[in-house]
Design an enzyme around this catalytic site. Sequence first.
Site, PDB file in Angstrom:
ATOM      1  N   CYS A  43       8.629  -5.629 -17.000  1.00 30.63           N
ATOM      2  CA  CYS A  43       9.469  -6.253 -18.010  1.00 30.63           C
ATOM      3  C   CYS A  43      10.377  -5.219 -18.676  1.00 30.63           C
ATOM      4  CB  CYS A  43       8.611  -6.876 -19.084  1.00 30.63           C
ATOM      5  SG  CYS A  43       7.308  -7.914 -18.427  1.00 30.63           S
ATOM      6  N   ARG A  49      14.827  -2.849 -12.660  1.00 26.52           N
ATOM      7  CA  ARG A  49      13.367  -2.807 -12.678  1.00 26.52           C
ATOM      8  C   ARG A  49      12.760  -4.074 -12.083  1.00 26.52           C
ATOM      9  NH1 ARG A  49      11.585   0.442 -17.358  1.00 26.52           N
ATOM     10  NH2 ARG A  49       9.932  -1.059 -17.682  1.00 26.52           N
ATOM     11  N   TRP A 100       8.744  -9.843 -16.046  1.00 31.61           N
ATOM     12  CA  TRP A 100       8.152  -9.774 -14.701  1.00 31.61           C
ATOM     13  C   TRP A 100       6.770 -10.376 -14.888  1.00 31.61           C
ATOM     14  CZ3 TRP A 100       8.927  -8.400  -9.673  1.00 31.61           C
ATOM     15  CH2 TRP A 100       7.816  -8.044  -8.920  1.00 31.61           C
ATOM     16  N   ASN A 149       5.864  -6.203 -23.412  1.00 27.80           N
ATOM     17  CA  ASN A 149       5.663  -5.707 -22.040  1.00 27.80           C
ATOM     18  C   ASN A 149       4.200  -5.370 -21.893  1.00 27.80           C
ATOM     19  OD1 ASN A 149       8.358  -5.790 -21.609  1.00 27.80           O
ATOM     20  ND2 ASN A 149       8.660  -3.567 -21.487  1.00 27.80           N
ATOM     21  N   GLY A 150       3.655  -5.535 -20.700  1.00 28.85           N
ATOM     22  CA  GLY A 150       2.269  -5.112 -20.464  1.00 28.85           C
ATOM     23  C   GLY A 150       1.313  -6.278 -20.507  1.00 28.85           C
ATOM     24  N   GLU A 170      -0.788   3.428   8.957  1.00 28.21           N
ATOM     25  CA  GLU A 170       0.146   3.314   7.831  1.00 28.21           C
ATOM     26  C   GLU A 170       1.024   4.572   7.729  1.00 28.21           C
ATOM     27  OE1 GLU A 170       1.376   1.145   6.092  1.00 28.21           O
ATOM     28  OE2 GLU A 170       2.182   2.171   4.349  1.00 28.21           O
ATOM     29  N   LYS A 185       5.127   4.497   7.988  1.00 29.37           N
ATOM     30  CA  LYS A 185       5.984   5.032   6.922  1.00 29.37           C
ATOM     31  C   LYS A 185       6.973   6.038   7.501  1.00 29.37           C
ATOM     32  CE  LYS A 185       5.450   3.066   4.401  1.00 29.37           C
ATOM     33  NZ  LYS A 185       4.843   1.919   3.771  1.00 29.37           N
ATOM     34  N   GLU A 203       9.741   4.273   9.635  1.00 31.30           N
ATOM     35  CA  GLU A 203      10.742   3.427   8.990  1.00 31.30           C
ATOM     36  C   GLU A 203      11.755   4.189   8.160  1.00 31.30           C
ATOM     37  OE1 GLU A 203       7.724   1.530   5.676  1.00 31.30           O
ATOM     38  OE2 GLU A 203       9.569   0.462   6.091  1.00 31.30           O
ATOM     39  N   HIS A 236      -7.729   7.928  26.824  1.00 37.92           N
ATOM     40  CA  HIS A 236      -7.544   6.772  27.716  1.00 37.92           C
ATOM     41  C   HIS A 236      -6.057   6.509  27.993  1.00 37.92           C
ATOM     42  CE1 HIS A 236     -11.799   6.050  27.561  1.00 37.92           C
ATOM     43  NE2 HIS A 236     -11.752   6.162  26.236  1.00 37.92           N
ATOM     44  N   LYS A 262      13.972  -5.475   2.182  1.00 40.76           N
ATOM     45  CA  LYS A 262      12.777  -5.408   1.346  1.00 40.76           C
ATOM     46  C   LYS A 262      11.919  -6.648   1.515  1.00 40.76           C
ATOM     47  CE  LYS A 262       9.985  -3.646  -1.593  1.00 40.76           C
ATOM     48  NZ  LYS A 262       9.102  -2.646  -0.994  1.00 40.76           N
TER      49      LYS A 262
HETATM   50  C1  F6R Z   1       6.666  -1.150   5.142  1.00 44.24           C
HETATM   51  C2  F6R Z   1       6.936  -2.431   4.516  1.00 44.24           C
HETATM   52  C3  F6R Z   1       6.786  -3.665   5.324  1.00 44.24           C
HETATM   53  C4  F6R Z   1       6.136  -4.784   4.487  1.00 44.24           C
HETATM   54  C5  F6R Z   1       6.125  -6.102   5.268  1.00 44.24           C
HETATM   55  C6  F6R Z   1       5.427  -7.212   4.503  1.00 44.24           C
HETATM   56  O1  F6R Z   1       6.815  -0.093   4.242  1.00 44.24           O
HETATM   57  O2  F6R Z   1       7.277  -2.490   3.352  1.00 44.24           O
HETATM   58  O3  F6R Z   1       6.051  -3.432   6.476  1.00 44.24           O
HETATM   59  O4  F6R Z   1       4.831  -4.393   4.174  1.00 44.24           O
HETATM   60  O5  F6R Z   1       7.443  -6.496   5.527  1.00 44.24           O
HETATM   61  O6  F6R Z   1       6.044  -7.454   3.293  1.00 44.24           O
HETATM   62  P1  F6R Z   1       5.311  -8.248   2.155  1.00 44.24           P
HETATM   63  O7  F6R Z   1       4.144  -7.414   1.719  1.00 44.24           O
HETATM   64  O8  F6R Z   1       6.325  -8.435   1.070  1.00 44.24           O
HETATM   65  O9  F6R Z   1       4.839  -9.542   2.746  1.00 44.24           O
END
Ligand code: F6R
Length: 608
Positions: free
Chosen positions: A2, A27, A74, A100-101, A481, A485, A488, A504, A603
């Site tokens: 928020c 934010r 938020w 907020n919070g 993971e 990271k 990407e 293998h 995103k």
């Molecule tokens: C990787 C990443 C993506 C998301 C995926 C699912 O850093 O951000 O792999 O994890 O697109 O997204 P959500 O969690 O929003 O369903």
Amino acid sequence: MCGIVGYIGAREAQSVLLQGLEKLEYRGYDSAGIAVYDGSVIRVKKRLGRLSNLEEQLNGHGLPGSVGIGHTRWATHGRPSDENAHPHEDCSGHFVVVHNGIIENYRMLREQLRREGHRFRSETDSEVVAHLIESLYDGDLLGTVLKAANRLRGAYALVVMSVREPDRLVAVRKHSPLVVGLGEGENFIASDIPALLSYTRRVYVLDEGEVADVTASRVACYRLDGTGVDKQVLEVTWDMAAAEKAGYEHFMLKEIYEQPKAIADTLTGRLAEDNRAVLPELGWDEDTARQIDRIHIIACGTAYHAGMVGRQILERLTRIPVEVEVASEYRYREPVYTENTLVIAVSQSGETADTLAALREAKSRGRRVLAITNVVGSSVAREADDVVITQAGPEIAVASTKAYTTQLVAFYLFACYLARLRGSADPEAIRGILEAVRGLPEAVSKVLDTAPAMKQFARRFAWKESAFFIGRGLDYVAALEGALKLKEISYIHAEAYAAGELKHGTLALIAEGVPVIALATQDHLYEKTVSNIKEVKARDAYVLALTWAGDGEMATVADEVLYLPRTNPWVAPVVVAVPLQLLAYYAAVERGNDVDKPRNLAKSVTVE
Ligand code: F6R
């Protein structure tokens, strides 16, 4: 997260508030509102959605006056809606607050106030503050706010205004940031400096447990016990863009560093003092927990990796068979359900098309769905039967960091909660895991100190063509993971392998100088992993190993070792995630990539 803005002076408050809120838009928020005193009453306007919706509503029906407060919300308690948006009023409309919070004890306060006859209009924890102030008011707004603040538990920032004392705003900071901007004959309040920069660069940064009594001509600061505090003026020298990122070069780095707080926020109200996981939002009884005979976890990308960790914890503690599957496969597979299969959908955004479709598939087959998501009111949250919200705050960088580690925390809490209700695990084992979970904010803070080492390694490694990540058990999931990271944001080809699988097939790709990141945090698998490291070393790979501080053997096997602050191996995926995020980040920076917006990625993936 928020945003808060407050103004008192001679300008039209509405435009100062709206401009300030605009500066906090980065934010993330789901609704917005303002309250302005017009000389006789406080008028409030608030709207679901973007600030532009609110501005449209104000067009031609503006709120005149030069004292006001504003907020972007938020959602944490109660879905995003006009009613749940801030500011909130008491019954009489005399006291108006933005918050907020989280107010942890709001349920108890709300019940008490309801019994006293207060009428609530929203589902939020924040509204209790307005009613509490109404009930305690004794002719002194500052004193009343101090009394109210001493009855509130949780992490919060508040700004209060009142028609009874319209010449002041009272602001409280408790674990949630607030600053006061100093002007000539006018003063400002905000949750973050960018909201003030168009008006002033002179600010008081409120410290923990401080209260500011702000009029147009003076600002007086106090502690929560009412004693006065002398504040130093801070002259802000940064520009707007740097301020939004709080001085970090990229949102991703800021979000990596926000993890101790995000984890602490996700634990707030969910971990009792005797180390019991309590998930008040679920409120399941033993029968509900005991009925579950199978669990399917569905998610995409990083959230899928959180699900893979979740599977191991859930199976270990509850002995329920768990399947994890990427949602894009699950939705078309006609999965086989038992009568009491629980489906867990994991999604930061709560809007991922494949996860939503998989959730709908499970719902259409009559299965109970529990969502783990970061966004209250998202589609996944709305359509699931039960919801556990992670409190990571908005994640702006495309690469998920704090949303992932808080998803892991949600799984630890849920697995321990379910195991307690089912009586399926040794209470001491559960307590041990939860003790380590409680220590995660501190462990993650410590592991952030590996940043210089990861930066240095990343510089040397950034121009490699490919990299391998290996590990066993939970380290294998952490490796997946880490590799995702790296791919990407740095665009380096990376593969994660269960260390025992290398021979293998993949071992054929290991040649001189090929970087291998080896994870060795699982004590019972340590020796096996060391053997696998020797296998790649024998093919002249260059190995960076991550293991616990205090280890004496790894330095004799790997080329480089990064030591992690020791904690319970069950929570290692959270601790290991941090240096791997830093490695990906610094490699991407070294290559000059657009870290926060990597090529070809979005995103929120709302298309199939
Ligand atoms: C990787 C990443 C993506 C998301 C995926 C699912 O850093 O951000 O792999 O994890 O697109 O997204 P959500 O969690 O929003 O369903």
